[in-house]
Design a protein around this motif. Structure first.
Motif, short mmCIF file in Angstrom:
data_model
loop_
_atom_site.label_atom_id
_atom_site.label_comp_id
_atom_site.label_asym_id
_atom_site.label_seq_id
_atom_site.Cartn_x
_atom_site.Cartn_y
_atom_site.Cartn_z
N ARG A 143 -14.08 -7.62 -15.08
CA ARG A 143 -14.18 -6.39 -14.29
C ARG A 143 -13.28 -5.28 -14.84
O ARG A 143 -13.15 -4.22 -14.24
CB ARG A 143 -13.81 -6.65 -12.84
N HIS A 146 -7.07 -3.33 -14.08
CA HIS A 146 -5.92 -2.63 -14.64
C HIS A 146 -4.79 -3.62 -14.96
O HIS A 146 -4.52 -4.55 -14.19
CB HIS A 146 -5.43 -1.59 -13.62
N LEU A 219 -7.06 9.04 -1.65
CA LEU A 219 -6.30 7.99 -2.32
C LEU A 219 -5.15 7.50 -1.44
O LEU A 219 -4.90 6.30 -1.35
CB LEU A 219 -5.77 8.50 -3.66
N THR A 254 -10.20 -5.49 -7.19
CA THR A 254 -10.91 -4.39 -7.82
C THR A 254 -10.48 -3.06 -7.20
O THR A 254 -10.30 -2.06 -7.91
CB THR A 254 -12.43 -4.57 -7.68
N ILE A 255 -10.28 -3.05 -5.89
CA ILE A 255 -9.78 -1.85 -5.22
C ILE A 255 -8.35 -1.55 -5.67
O ILE A 255 -8.00 -0.40 -5.95
CB ILE A 255 -9.84 -2.01 -3.69
N SER A 257 -7.04 -2.34 -8.48
CA SER A 257 -7.15 -1.84 -9.84
C SER A 257 -7.56 -0.37 -9.86
O SER A 257 -7.02 0.44 -10.63
CB SER A 257 -8.18 -2.67 -10.61
N TYR A 258 -8.51 -0.02 -8.99
CA TYR A 258 -8.97 1.38 -8.90
C TYR A 258 -7.80 2.29 -8.53
O TYR A 258 -7.65 3.38 -9.11
CB TYR A 258 -10.07 1.48 -7.86
N LYS A 261 -5.63 2.83 -11.52
CA LYS A 261 -6.25 3.74 -12.50
C LYS A 261 -6.11 5.18 -12.04
O LYS A 261 -5.95 6.09 -12.87
CB LYS A 261 -7.72 3.35 -12.69
N LYS A 262 -6.19 5.41 -10.74
CA LYS A 262 -5.96 6.76 -10.23
C LYS A 262 -4.50 7.17 -10.40
O LYS A 262 -4.20 8.32 -10.73
CB LYS A 262 -6.33 6.82 -8.74
#
Length: 267
Positions: A143, A146, A219, A254-255, A257-258, A261-262
């Motif tokens: 996936r 990060h 965010l 996954t969240i 990681s998102y 990334k932000k």
């Protein structure tokens, strides 16, 4: 590993383990695939009506008895795990490779994603073998998770500990916010100080338009949501009362990681 180098015989217990993986009734090779690869590797298959794992074990034992080495078996496994066989079946490929490498680790070998062998220190315990191949971690890697996620909970990922991995993963978000800003608060107070629209300590965009301000607040709310849904309950609820399965853990990570990334864009 050179083809001319004779590889040691694989002992019974490890051979059974390898056959159980590659001949598994659900995740293993099909009977047709086994027949073809055995023929390609010039191995005798005289138990065609037996179970897949029994067929393989018998063929492997016959080969080793005849040749006094395991080269043909290793060739079979390399053919069985050639990436060209797994077009559009990436998850199955990774699963088989991980399980196979757990068994191979006990004889000091590891099979790469290119179906090539390399020598490794032989595993001595089940924990050693599990550290070589975690399904949970490999699924996260697929996936494109990060690196900060792995930084904070690599041990839990290797042990496939879903409960503590998501707990540590979300805690890692809070720690990264503190590291980036020097603020030593916690929870919602930490987020409110850092993402204040009046005097933000961290901005992921210039905050000049309604859309940019909405993203900024979105965010901050997402991070608060992670704290509220995951970190706070896992910190105060016994593991047996707060069950997290693999699918849920993958989604949560996954969240996380998102969010990281932000935060990479934060100034």
């Amino acid at each position: 590993m050179a083809n001319i180098e004779k590889q040691p015989i694989i002992t019974e217990i490890y051979l059974e383990s390898i056959c159980a993986v590659i001949g598994d009734t659900v995740e293993g090779l099909t009977g047709t695939e086994i027949t073809k690869i055995l023929a390609d590797c010039k191995m005798t298959d005289n138990l065609s009506m037996a179970s897949k794992s029994t067929r393989l074990y018998n063929a492997f034992v016959l080969y080793q008895n005849r040749n006094q080495c395991s080269n043909g078996i290793l060739k079979f496994l390399s053919h069985a795990m050639h990436p060209a066989r797994y077009m559009k079946r990436n998850e199955l490929f990774q699963y088989r490779l991980n399980e196979l490498n757990k068994s191979l680790s006990f004889i000091g070998l590891e099979l790469s994603k290119e179906a090539k062998y390399k020598k490794v220190a032989a595993a001595r315990t089940l924990s050693d073998a599990q550290e070589r191949a975690s399904h949970y971690k490999s699924k996260l890697e697929l996936r494109n998770i990060h690196p900060e996620v792995f930084k904070y909970c690599d041990e839990e990922l290797v042990k496939e500990n879903y409960f503590h991995s998501v707990f540590e993963g979300v805690k890692g978000v809070a720690q990264r916010l503190r590291d980036k800003t020097g603020v030593h608060a916690d929870g919602n107070a930490l987020v409110d100080v850092i993402f204040s629209t009046a005097n933000p300590l961290l901005k992921i965009n210039p905050l000049l338009t309604d859309t940019q301000r909405s993203e900024h607040l979105g965010l901050s709310n997402m991070i608060k949501g992670l704290f509220g849904v995951i970190r706070n309950p896992t910190a105060h609820t016994p593991k047996i009362k707060f069950v997290i399965n693999e699918a849920e853990a993958l989604d949560i990570m996954t969240i996380v990681s998102y969010v990281h990334k932000k935060l990479d864009k934060g100034v």
